[in-house]
Scaffold this motif. Structure first.
Motif, PDB file in Angstrom:
ATOM      1  N   VAL A   9      -8.996  43.219  20.952  1.00 45.67           N
ATOM      2  CA  VAL A   9      -9.686  42.378  21.926  1.00 45.67           C
ATOM      3  C   VAL A   9     -10.686  41.416  21.287  1.00 45.67           C
ATOM      4  CG1 VAL A   9     -11.341  42.504  23.839  1.00 45.67           C
ATOM      5  CG2 VAL A   9      -9.323  43.926  23.856  1.00 45.67           C
ATOM      6  N   VAL A  10     -11.275  41.788  20.166  1.00 47.51           N
ATOM      7  CA  VAL A  10     -12.281  40.918  19.547  1.00 47.51           C
ATOM      8  C   VAL A  10     -11.665  39.760  18.765  1.00 47.51           C
ATOM      9  CG1 VAL A  10     -14.026  42.721  19.432  1.00 47.51           C
ATOM     10  CG2 VAL A  10     -12.497  42.383  17.482  1.00 47.51           C
ATOM     11  N   HIS A  11     -10.361  39.771  18.557  1.00 45.78           N
ATOM     12  CA  HIS A  11      -9.724  38.685  17.808  1.00 45.78           C
ATOM     13  C   HIS A  11      -9.683  37.426  18.658  1.00 45.78           C
ATOM     14  CE1 HIS A  11      -6.866  36.387  15.471  1.00 45.78           C
ATOM     15  NE2 HIS A  11      -7.117  37.225  14.477  1.00 45.78           N
ATOM     16  N   HIS A  30      -6.646  36.778  23.810  1.00 45.85           N
ATOM     17  CA  HIS A  30      -6.353  36.375  25.189  1.00 45.85           C
ATOM     18  C   HIS A  30      -5.102  35.502  25.271  1.00 45.85           C
ATOM     19  CE1 HIS A  30      -9.859  38.272  26.865  1.00 45.85           C
ATOM     20  NE2 HIS A  30     -10.566  37.780  25.877  1.00 45.85           N
ATOM     21  N   THR A  31      -4.933  34.615  24.298  1.00 38.95           N
ATOM     22  CA  THR A  31      -3.748  33.749  24.276  1.00 38.95           C
ATOM     23  C   THR A  31      -2.483  34.568  24.093  1.00 38.95           C
ATOM     24  OG1 THR A  31      -5.040  31.927  23.370  1.00 38.95           O
ATOM     25  CG2 THR A  31      -2.649  31.827  23.064  1.00 38.95           C
ATOM     26  N   LEU A  32      -2.473  35.460  23.105  1.00 38.17           N
ATOM     27  CA  LEU A  32      -1.277  36.247  22.825  1.00 38.17           C
ATOM     28  C   LEU A  32      -1.048  37.318  23.888  1.00 38.17           C
ATOM     29  CD1 LEU A  32      -1.423  36.531  18.930  1.00 38.17           C
ATOM     30  CD2 LEU A  32      -0.334  34.792  20.367  1.00 38.17           C
ATOM     31  N   ARG A  33      -2.105  37.848  24.459  1.00 40.03           N
ATOM     32  CA  ARG A  33      -1.959  38.819  25.540  1.00 40.03           C
ATOM     33  C   ARG A  33      -1.262  38.172  26.734  1.00 40.03           C
ATOM     34  NH1 ARG A  33      -3.376  39.437  30.189  1.00 40.03           N
ATOM     35  NH2 ARG A  33      -3.498  41.412  31.243  1.00 40.03           N
ATOM     36  N   GLU A  85      -3.300  39.752  13.763  1.00 41.92           N
ATOM     37  CA  GLU A  85      -3.564  39.130  12.462  1.00 41.92           C
ATOM     38  C   GLU A  85      -3.052  37.706  12.508  1.00 41.92           C
ATOM     39  OE1 GLU A  85      -1.671  41.398   9.409  1.00 41.92           O
ATOM     40  OE2 GLU A  85      -2.961  43.143   9.698  1.00 41.92           O
ATOM     41  N   ALA A  86      -3.954  36.754  12.285  1.00 44.31           N
ATOM     42  CA  ALA A  86      -3.568  35.341  12.259  1.00 44.31           C
ATOM     43  C   ALA A  86      -3.514  34.865  10.821  1.00 44.31           C
ATOM     44  CB  ALA A  86      -4.569  34.505  13.038  1.00 44.31           C
ATOM     45  N   GLY A 102      -0.306  28.698  11.133  1.00 45.83           N
ATOM     46  CA  GLY A 102       0.181  28.627  12.504  1.00 45.83           C
ATOM     47  C   GLY A 102       1.052  29.800  12.894  1.00 45.83           C
ATOM     48  N   THR A 103       0.919  30.918  12.188  1.00 49.85           N
ATOM     49  CA  THR A 103       1.667  32.121  12.550  1.00 49.85           C
ATOM     50  C   THR A 103       0.687  33.272  12.746  1.00 49.85           C
ATOM     51  OG1 THR A 103       2.010  32.839  10.261  1.00 49.85           O
ATOM     52  CG2 THR A 103       3.704  31.396  11.232  1.00 49.85           C
ATOM     53  N   ALA A 104       1.141  34.284  13.433  1.00 49.01           N
ATOM     54  CA  ALA A 104       0.322  35.474  13.657  1.00 49.01           C
ATOM     55  C   ALA A 104       1.260  36.663  13.822  1.00 49.01           C
ATOM     56  CB  ALA A 104      -0.545  35.303  14.907  1.00 49.01           C
ATOM     57  N   ARG A 105       0.678  37.855  13.700  1.00 51.60           N
ATOM     58  CA  ARG A 105       1.431  39.088  13.933  1.00 51.60           C
ATOM     59  C   ARG A 105       0.600  39.987  14.827  1.00 51.60           C
ATOM     60  NH1 ARG A 105       3.167  41.414   8.217  1.00 51.60           N
ATOM     61  NH2 ARG A 105       0.917  41.435   8.062  1.00 51.60           N
ATOM     62  N   VAL A 106       1.293  40.757  15.657  1.00 50.23           N
ATOM     63  CA  VAL A 106       0.617  41.693  16.551  1.00 50.23           C
ATOM     64  C   VAL A 106       1.249  43.061  16.385  1.00 50.23           C
ATOM     65  CG1 VAL A 106       0.185  42.311  18.965  1.00 50.23           C
ATOM     66  CG2 VAL A 106      -0.027  39.936  18.240  1.00 50.23           C
ATOM     67  N   LEU A 107       0.408  44.063  16.136  1.00 55.60           N
ATOM     68  CA  LEU A 107       0.844  45.454  16.135  1.00 55.60           C
ATOM     69  C   LEU A 107       0.771  45.916  17.585  1.00 55.60           C
ATOM     70  CD1 LEU A 107       1.612  48.163  14.833  1.00 55.60           C
ATOM     71  CD2 LEU A 107      -0.820  48.535  14.405  1.00 55.60           C
TER      72      LEU A 107
END
Length: 195
Positions: A70-72, A76-79, A132-133, A137-142
């Motif tokens: 939540v602190v990243h 909110h965008t990826l959620r 993780e951004a 322009g890429t990111a990963r989400v666990l």
């Protein structure tokens, strides 16, 4: 002995009052602008929620996040993007699903193939654990979630009606918007039968 001109006598108190008012104004402004950030929304979970009984699977369909996620700044965008993705799967809405994924991912999963693969799938108990951004322009989400499906729609390597997923999904920007991307991380999930 001269005590000074009347003009000099009133100048000192006015100058002193001006300095005090400026200092007080600065202190008030500092307090006003240093209000604590509002707490994270109610979607925060401490850990992955424990699965409920089999009849309650896959669990709630709202995407939640741990305190770490939540602190990243991208949370909110990826959620929101993940919520669109999972809502589309649960509603069997290919057009909505397509709006959440990259063009490459759409190409790899045309509508009929998508409908065949997700015909009976329902997803829930969705938790973002980490974001993780990268600077490119890429990111990963666990992410963890639970799916229920007909055994015939389950992955060939795990033909089960209920599966707990532990995945790292890739995201990238496309036309200035974040999208769920195809990629090696997204293609190799860890999963196990519920129970």
């Amino acid at each position: 002995m001269s005590t000074g001109s009347p003009r000099q006598l009133w100048l000192l108190p006015v100058l002193l009052i001006t300095v005090i008012a400026t200092a007080l104004g600065g202190l008030l402004a500092r307090d006003l602008y240093s209000e604590p950030v509002t707490p994270p929304p109610a979607t925060v979970v401490a850990t992955s929620p424990s699965p409920g009984p089999p009849e309650e699977q896959p669990g709630p369909a709202d995407v939640r996040g741990t305190a770490d996620a939540v602190v990243h700044p991208l949370y909110h965008t990826l959620r929101k993007l993940l919520q669109t993705y999972f809502n589309a799967v649960n509603a069997k809405d290919y057009a909505q699903w397509s709006s959440a994924v990259t063009y490459e991912r759409q190409t790899n999963q045309p509508e009929q193939k998508w409908r065949d693969e997700y015909a009976s799938t329902k997803d829930g108990n969705i938790v973002m654990h980490r974001v993780e951004a990268r600077g490119d322009g890429t990111a990963r989400v666990l992410l963890t979630f639970t799916s229920t499906q007909a055994v015939t729609d389950a992955p060939q390597e795990l033909p089960e009606p209920c599966i707990h997923w532990n995945v790292v999904w890739a995201f990238s920007t496309e036309d200035g918007e974040w999208k769920l991307a195809a990629g090696p991380a997204s293609a190799t999930p860890q999963h196990e039968a519920c129970g």
